[in-house]
Write an enzyme that holds these catalytic residues in place. Structure first.
Site, PDB file in Angstrom:
ATOM      1  N   ARG A 144       0.815  -1.218   0.000  1.00 50.04           N
ATOM      2  CA  ARG A 144       0.000   0.000   0.000  1.00 50.04           C
ATOM      3  C   ARG A 144       0.849   1.270   0.000  1.00 50.04           C
ATOM      4  O   ARG A 144       0.711   2.139  -0.866  1.00 50.04           O
ATOM      5  CB  ARG A 144      -0.912  -0.023   1.236  1.00 50.04           C
ATOM      6  CG  ARG A 144      -1.867   1.147   1.342  1.00 50.04           C
ATOM      7  CD  ARG A 144      -2.842   0.985   2.510  1.00 50.04           C
ATOM      8  NE  ARG A 144      -2.320   1.492   3.761  1.00 50.04           N
ATOM      9  CZ  ARG A 144      -2.846   2.501   4.471  1.00 50.04           C
ATOM     10  NH1 ARG A 144      -3.929   3.105   4.045  1.00 50.04           N
ATOM     11  NH2 ARG A 144      -2.313   2.892   5.603  1.00 50.04           N
TER      12      ARG A 144
ATOM     13  N   THR B 252      10.514   0.633   7.224  1.00 48.74           N
ATOM     14  CA  THR B 252       9.715  -0.177   8.141  1.00 48.74           C
ATOM     15  C   THR B 252       9.934   0.236   9.603  1.00 48.74           C
ATOM     16  O   THR B 252      11.069   0.457  10.019  1.00 48.74           O
ATOM     17  CB  THR B 252      10.104  -1.659   7.966  1.00 48.74           C
ATOM     18  OG1 THR B 252      10.075  -1.958   6.574  1.00 48.74           O
ATOM     19  CG2 THR B 252       9.165  -2.564   8.746  1.00 48.74           C
TER      20      THR B 252
ATOM     21  N   HIS C 112       9.044   6.813  19.703  1.00 51.44           N
ATOM     22  CA  HIS C 112       9.876   5.769  19.114  1.00 51.44           C
ATOM     23  C   HIS C 112      10.326   4.709  20.106  1.00 51.44           C
ATOM     24  O   HIS C 112      10.416   4.953  21.299  1.00 51.44           O
ATOM     25  CB  HIS C 112      11.112   6.407  18.491  1.00 51.44           C
ATOM     26  CG  HIS C 112      10.818   7.165  17.244  1.00 51.44           C
ATOM     27  ND1 HIS C 112      11.200   8.471  17.064  1.00 51.44           N
ATOM     28  CD2 HIS C 112      10.162   6.814  16.117  1.00 51.44           C
ATOM     29  CE1 HIS C 112      10.804   8.880  15.881  1.00 51.44           C
ATOM     30  NE2 HIS C 112      10.171   7.896  15.278  1.00 51.44           N
TER      31      HIS C 112
END
Lengths: 416, 328
Positions: free
Chosen positions: B21, B104, B262
């Site tokens: 996507r 990623t 994060h």
């Protein structure tokens, strides 16, 4: 994710041959606990909580008088430690301790490698040990880790106990393997003790602090169950928020941490959310939650998280704030998702008309999205200001503070 | 050669996991903005299909051997799921690719460590995981950074923006663009615990690049990459002006271990605090041109006071009026 000590003993120490004291874990003083106490000359009882420094809080007790053991167990199994409720208690054999070492394995960002940290002066918190007595062995090649390398390291740092050199080097490699193979970010044993057993000396890991990588190849929450990081159970709103992203990977809107304040945050992106929350705090706003919406979530996800955020009682202001999105559609998130949440809450009589709003956002379709949100503000009588990126992102909380003082006499927190 | 090692006029990109996507969206946008910069895509099982505007191969090996485009490929953009990242990186390294971006998020730390050690052994450049990509306005872009219309935020100039946060990379570029500074290179290095390219790596790489007029560094709590940059500056390796903002001071008011943002942004056992990073950078700033912004938006005044010349005129007014107001 942090493991309880008994989880680490049961699932990691056993598998990797890390010697631990005999133990039993229970939530109440059942037969197993009573038998264990009966058999051992003396026991150590520990509250099972995730928070550290239990000893200092009086949540670790040595019991040699058996008549007291059960009442101590009952106390430690149910007490609160630094605000965190015990889920039970761990009962261990009392060791005849000769020496206490410190041992941990973690990732060192300095070396960008796993680091084995060792000190002959364990038993106290690592922060309290004289740094010159703490030594680090960096694992530069994760493909080959052998005890001889550890012995070389121990000899180089002047490790004093020749008799322990081989067993300690082998144990350290086992601990390293446990760290690596179970995908930890920290495995700490403090103290690692030299115990006298009969006429022999034996290494025993008398504690277990295990932090698993949340991103491990098999998610730790699958194995151990989801766990909040706040040292308290998840609130209803936090639980509801988690459900938003379940089974739907389009963007994320389900991160929600509830706090005590009165300013709701609807913030976007990891970095943007952090700087917005922080500036709000620095500006004296008492924030009611943290959130981090991103990755272009569909309108229904935004709708759900907006309703959850706005459902917290006692709110006085709302900050909708994000940077310049690369991906997240502003018309979808603010123009559709948030606007529909406000329309519905207004229709249900659940929208507080006295809230002061500041919106600051840019990114794909922001002109359209901000206009749609403005129209929603007008039709629902919502009071506030809407900005695009002409206003630097972190001036938005400061602007909200000004408006809150001016319109509702908000008293910002004085920070020392 | 125009542009830094991360992205320059010779860059030819292969997208790994190209038909997903996000990746297919990025390919579509990049083809409009910088036609030809993406040479190929790789998705196992989709080789030879016409799903994308660039040729798709089953394996990287097929892509680099292709007689038409194979020799132009030198940079990989990785979009595969977290547990497949290590495999994708090894495929690229074994295929001779020397510059890799890992977009990623949530790559297992253990895999990141293996990747980092391989990178060092092979002398490759890897950015990420959790990178949003790179933007060099005079050359092009890699990844989704800046979205469909990056001209909102990016205009060619002399600033290098290095940020763990992808979103803030763009937000910062836009803030500076409005105030008269353009970007030479914006690099989202990602916020993972094991980061393949750190602030110090970028500063070392760009220390002699005459295009660099100043650096904006956005840091976070956790780890020691910000401190490493401070050490490098203090040692005199990087001499140009650096304005830094370290987010996350507020975490220090919360219970230790609260995870926000994060994976690497976590204070453990008192290590990696924002205030310590700020102090370390301030120390470096005693003898070097380093300024720390207390509020994020004060980065602009920091760059200004360090004497970094504007690339174009300041387009803002004294007081920003809201677009819409329902007060009064």
């Amino acid at each position: 994710m942090k493991l309880y000590e008994h989880e680490a003993l049961e699932s990691i120490y056993r598998k990797f041959h890390i010697p631990a004291p005999k133990f039993v874990f229970a939530t109440e003083p059942n037969d197993k606990v009573r038998e264990f106490i009966e058999k051992e000359p003396a026991v150590v009882i520990k509250s099972m909580v995730l928070v550290g420094k239990r000893g200092k809080a009086g949540a670790v007790k040595v019991v040699s008088d058996k008549s007291h053991a059960i009442s101590v167990f009952k106390d430690l199994a149910t007490r609160e430690v630094y605000g965190e409720k015990s889920i039970g208690a761990l009962v261990e054999e009392k060791l005849n301790i000769q020496k206490e070492y410190y041992l941990s394995v973690t990732y060192s960002t300095k070396d960008r490698a796993p680091a084995i940290i060792f000190s002959e002066h364990g038993g106290m918190d690592i922060e309290e040990i004289n740094p010159s007595l703490i030594f680090t062995h960096v694992v530069k090649d994760v493909r080959s880790v052998y005890p001889y390398q550890i012995r070389k390291f121990l000899v180089e740092i002047g490790f004093s106990d020749k008799e322990m050199l081989r067993p300690l080097s082998e144990l350290i490699v086992n601990v390293y393997r446990a760290f690596w193979e179970t995908e930890c970010r920290l495995l700490e044993i403090n103290p690692l003790v030299v115990a006298q057993v009969g006429d022999k000396k034996k290494l025993v890991a008398a504690d277990a602090v295990v932090l698993l990588d949340d991103d491990a190849s098999i998610s730790p929450s699958v194995r151990y169950g989801a766990r909040g990081g706040m040292g308290r159970p998840l609130t209803q709103r936090e639980q509801d928020a988690i459900l938003i992203d379940q089974g739907d990977h389009r963007g994320k809107a389900g991160s929600y941490v509830e706090l005590e304040g009165d300013i709701a945050l609807m913030t976007f992106g990891g970095g943007g959310s952090t700087v917005t929350a922080e500036t709000a705090i620095e500006a004296g706003l008492r924030i009611a939650n943290l959130t981090d919406i991103g990755g272009n979530p569909p309108a229904e996800k935004m709708y759900k998280i907006a309703r959850i955020i706005l459902s917290k009682p006692g709110l006085k202001g709302v900050l909708v704030c994000g940077g310049t999105a690369s991906n997240t559609r502003i018309d979808v998130t603010l123009g559709e998702g948030l606007a529909k949440a406000l329309d519905d809450m207004k229709a249900e009589g659940k929208l507080d008309p006295n809230l002061i709003w500041v919106v600051r956002r840019s990114g794909p379709e922001y002109v359209k999205g901000l206009k749609m949100l403005h129209e929603c503000f007008v039709r629902n009588g919502i009071k506030g200001e809407i900005y695009d990126s002409q206003l630097p992102i972190t001036e938005a909380p400061i602007r909200l503070r000004e408006l809150m003082i001016k319109y509702i006499g908000y008293k910002p927190e004085e920070l020392g | 050669m125009k542009g830094p090692v991360y992205l320059n006029e010779k860059t030819g990109i292969v997208v790994i996991g190209a038909t997903g996507r996000e990746a297919s969206q990025v390919i579509k946008e990049s083809e409009v903005l910088y036609p030809g910069i993406i040479k190929a895509g790789v998705t196992p099982g989709k080789g030879g299909t016409n799903e994308l505007s660039v040729p798709v191969f089953d394996t990287l090996s097929d892509a680099v051997k292709d007689p038409k485009i194979g020799s132009s490929i030198n940079t990989a953009l990785i979009y595969v799921p977290p547990v497949s990242v290590l495999d994708a990186v090894m495929e690229c390294l074994d295929g001779g690719i020397k510059v890799l971006y890992i977009i990623t998020e949530h790559v297992p730390i253990r895999d990141s460590e293996i990747i980092y050690q391989e990178k060092v052994r092979r002398g490759a450049v890897i950015i990420g995981g959790t990178s949003l990509g790179c933007f060099v306005p005079s050359v092009g872009r890699i990844g989704a950074i800046g979205g469909k219309d990056p001209s909102i935020a990016f205009k060619a100039g002399g600033l290098v923006i290095i940020s763990k946060s992808g979103g803030l990379t763009v937000t910062t570029a836009e803030m500076f663009k409005r105030r008269g500074w353009g970007t030479y290179c914006a690099l989202a290095i990602g916020g993972d615990i094991i980061s393949n390219t750190t602030y110090a790596d970028v500063l070392t790489e760009l220390k002699d690049d005459p295009n660099v007029k100043g650096v904006v560094m956005l840091g976070e709590p956790g780890g020691s990459y910000e401190e490493q940059a401070a050490e490098l500056i203090q040692a005199g390796v990087f001499k140009k002006p650096v304005a830094a903002f370290i987010s996350g001071r507020f975490q220090e008011r919360m219970p230790e271990g609260v995870a926000f943002g994060h994976a690497g942004a976590i204070v453990e056992r008192g290590m990696g605090k924002a205030t310590d990073k700020i102090a370390r950078l301030e120390k470096a700033g005693k003898k070097s041109p380093v300024k720390i912004a207390f509020y994020y938006h004060e980065l602009v005044t920091a760059i200004e006071s360090l004497g970094v010349p504007r690339d174009f005129e300041d387009s803002t007014t004294e007081y920003v009026k809201p677009l819409y107001s329902t007060l009064n």
